[in-house]
Design an enzyme around this catalytic site. Structure first.
Site, PDB file in Angstrom:
ATOM      1  N   THR A 193       0.825  -1.188   0.000  1.00  0.00           N
ATOM      2  CA  THR A 193       0.000   0.000   0.000  1.00  0.00           C
ATOM      3  C   THR A 193       0.870   1.253   0.000  1.00  0.00           C
ATOM      4  O   THR A 193       1.986   1.230   0.482  1.00  0.00           O
ATOM      5  CB  THR A 193      -0.835  -0.018   1.301  1.00  0.00           C
ATOM      6  OG1 THR A 193      -1.619  -1.198   1.315  1.00  0.00           O
ATOM      7  CG2 THR A 193      -1.698   1.208   1.446  1.00  0.00           C
TER       8      THR A 193
ATOM      9  N   ARG B 243     -12.638  -9.542  -1.307  1.00  0.00           N
ATOM     10  CA  ARG B 243     -11.748  -9.280  -0.179  1.00  0.00           C
ATOM     11  C   ARG B 243     -11.465  -7.794  -0.027  1.00  0.00           C
ATOM     12  O   ARG B 243     -11.235  -7.077  -0.991  1.00  0.00           O
ATOM     13  CB  ARG B 243     -10.439 -10.044  -0.376  1.00  0.00           C
ATOM     14  CG  ARG B 243      -9.455  -9.912   0.806  1.00  0.00           C
ATOM     15  CD  ARG B 243      -8.407  -8.852   0.575  1.00  0.00           C
ATOM     16  NE  ARG B 243      -7.376  -8.844   1.615  1.00  0.00           N
ATOM     17  CZ  ARG B 243      -6.408  -7.941   1.712  1.00  0.00           C
ATOM     18  NH1 ARG B 243      -6.321  -6.967   0.818  1.00  0.00           N
ATOM     19  NH2 ARG B 243      -5.517  -8.006   2.682  1.00  0.00           N
ATOM     20  N   VAL B 244     -11.497  -7.318   1.206  1.00  0.00           N
ATOM     21  CA  VAL B 244     -11.139  -5.946   1.549  1.00  0.00           C
ATOM     22  C   VAL B 244     -10.069  -6.007   2.629  1.00  0.00           C
ATOM     23  O   VAL B 244     -10.174  -6.797   3.572  1.00  0.00           O
ATOM     24  CB  VAL B 244     -12.367  -5.155   2.060  1.00  0.00           C
ATOM     25  CG1 VAL B 244     -11.937  -3.785   2.588  1.00  0.00           C
ATOM     26  CG2 VAL B 244     -13.393  -4.998   0.945  1.00  0.00           C
ATOM     27  N   GLY B 245      -9.047  -5.191   2.487  1.00  0.00           N
ATOM     28  CA  GLY B 245      -7.965  -5.175   3.455  1.00  0.00           C
ATOM     29  C   GLY B 245      -8.092  -4.051   4.469  1.00  0.00           C
ATOM     30  O   GLY B 245      -9.168  -3.504   4.708  1.00  0.00           O
ATOM     31  N   ASP B 246      -6.966  -3.675   5.050  1.00  0.00           N
ATOM     32  CA  ASP B 246      -6.955  -2.688   6.125  1.00  0.00           C
ATOM     33  C   ASP B 246      -6.964  -1.248   5.636  1.00  0.00           C
ATOM     34  O   ASP B 246      -7.352  -0.337   6.374  1.00  0.00           O
ATOM     35  CB  ASP B 246      -5.722  -2.886   7.003  1.00  0.00           C
ATOM     36  CG  ASP B 246      -4.427  -2.625   6.229  1.00  0.00           C
ATOM     37  OD1 ASP B 246      -4.190  -3.351   5.245  1.00  0.00           O
ATOM     38  OD2 ASP B 246      -3.679  -1.705   6.583  1.00  0.00           O
TER      39      ASP B 246
ATOM     40  N   THR C 272       1.096  -0.958   6.123  1.00  0.00           N
ATOM     41  CA  THR C 272       1.219  -1.651   4.843  1.00  0.00           C
ATOM     42  C   THR C 272       1.550  -3.103   5.130  1.00  0.00           C
ATOM     43  O   THR C 272       2.006  -3.450   6.216  1.00  0.00           O
ATOM     44  CB  THR C 272       2.303  -1.009   3.955  1.00  0.00           C
ATOM     45  OG1 THR C 272       2.330  -1.650   2.677  1.00  0.00           O
ATOM     46  CG2 THR C 272       3.671  -1.106   4.587  1.00  0.00           C
ATOM     47  N   GLY C 273       1.310  -3.959   4.144  1.00  0.00           N
ATOM     48  CA  GLY C 273       1.582  -5.371   4.324  1.00  0.00           C
ATOM     49  C   GLY C 273       0.308  -6.188   4.425  1.00  0.00           C
ATOM     50  O   GLY C 273      -0.688  -5.876   3.779  1.00  0.00           O
TER      51      GLY C 273
ATOM     52  N   GLY D 278      -2.961  -7.068   5.379  1.00  0.00           N
ATOM     53  CA  GLY D 278      -4.044  -6.286   5.960  1.00  0.00           C
ATOM     54  C   GLY D 278      -4.834  -7.002   7.020  1.00  0.00           C
ATOM     55  O   GLY D 278      -5.318  -6.381   7.972  1.00  0.00           O
TER      56      GLY D 278
END
Length: 324
Positions: free
Chosen positions: A186, A214-217, A237-238, A240
């Protein structure tokens, strides 16, 4: 040093992590507000030096922190060579490029979009959500409909290069995050302007070949991005999923509120993830923090994460400290 011995020595096991003393403790926790204003500063995850330069130059021309973070991360959203953000981002397993982004203003107002298709600059849509609606987050078809109503133009975000890589992946359909290879990295950015106000933004196309939906952080306020204009801010980042489970950015800001430095706060947040995830060696998470005095901190699980800083009209890239 073995992991259990390290955690024990650091006071990071069990209740000690949340209540007990640690090697990171300050003696004075009364400092809840930061005084004084640093020179304008921009920090961003990874070596996205063009993005930080754009935001930094705006800051030194008198732009607000909010305008600067938006325009800064838009540089990478529009960079088709970057397969982790915006246009040209790697698709999900079904070939869809879906984007997530969030933005947060000094006032504490915020906006985000998740699972947004066909719009190259999700961070600007997120800002419109913040400013033009009573909501914080819009998702999927609703986010796309809103973006079009706000004048954003639809376009195909799957570039020839990303499509070719996806079709190659389909031959084996093997999925394993590659640590420090930018298949899920990110851009998170924090800026402090001439007025001393802080704003932040976070934008991504998420994990390459993720499951559809899918949704991340990154679009989650408190996970991928959080700030308090009296204290400072943090971005992540990384992987999530690990960041979401720890509400990492919020944790870092609250630790800084208690008196921890940005560096100390990032280290505690990473070590909490390590303690809670036995498979931590298999993924990367990195945090970047900035307090209102202009102090920067960063920590990650694996060696290899770097962050870029623009201040005094100079752009520098700095390797983060790390656990492994």
């Amino acid at each position: 040093m073995k992991r259990r011995h390290f955690l024990k020595a650091s006071g990071l096991t069990g209740a000690a992590l949340s209540a007990g003393p640690s090697v990171f403790a300050f003696t004075d926790f009364s400092k809840t507000k930061i005084s004084g204003k640093p020179n304008p500063i921009c920090v961003a995850t990874w070596n996205f030096h063009k993005a930080s330069k754009k935001a930094g130059e705006m800051l030194y021309e008198g732009a607000s922190a909010l305008d600067s973070v938006e325009q800064g991360v838009r540089v990478e959203e529009g960079n088709i060579k970057n397969t982790t953000v915006g246009n040209g981002g790697a698709p999900d397993r079904d070939g869809n490029v879906t984007l997530d982004a969030s933005i947060m203003a000094p006032s504490g107002e915020c906006g985000s979009v998740v699972y947004l298709k066909n719009i190259a600059h999700p961070v600007s849509v997120a800002r419109k959500v913040m400013e033009e609606t009573p909501h914080v987050m819009l998702a999927g078809e609703g986010a796309l409909q809103f973006a079009i109503q706000q004048g954003f133009k639809k376009q195909n975000l799957l570039t020839e290069e990303s499509e070719k890589a996806w079709k190659e992946w389909l031959k084996k359909k093997e999925y394993k995050p590659i640590i420090n290879i930018e298949n899920h990295d990110t851009i998170g950015m924090l800026c402090i302007d001439e007025a001393g106000d802080i704003a932040g933004a976070c934008t991504t196309s998420g994990l390459a070949y993720k499951m559809n939906g899918r949704v991340g952080d990154s679009p989650i306020i408190g996970a991928g991005l959080y700030l308090d204009n009296e204290i400072g801010g943090a971005v992540a980042t990384g992987m999530g999923e690990a960041v979401m489970k720890s509400v990492g950015s919020f944790l870092i800001v609250e630790l800084m509120r208690q008196g921890k430095s940005p560096q100390q706060a990032c280290e505690i947040a990473i070590k909490r993830i390590i303690e809670k995830n036995s498979n931590y060696k298999d993924f990367q998470v990195a945090f970047l923090a900035l307090n209102k005095e202009g102090e920067v901190g960063s920590f990650c699980i694996h060696k290899g994460f770097t962050y870029v800083k623009y201040q005094n009209k100079e752009n520098t890239n700095t390797p983060s400290e790390y656990y492994i």
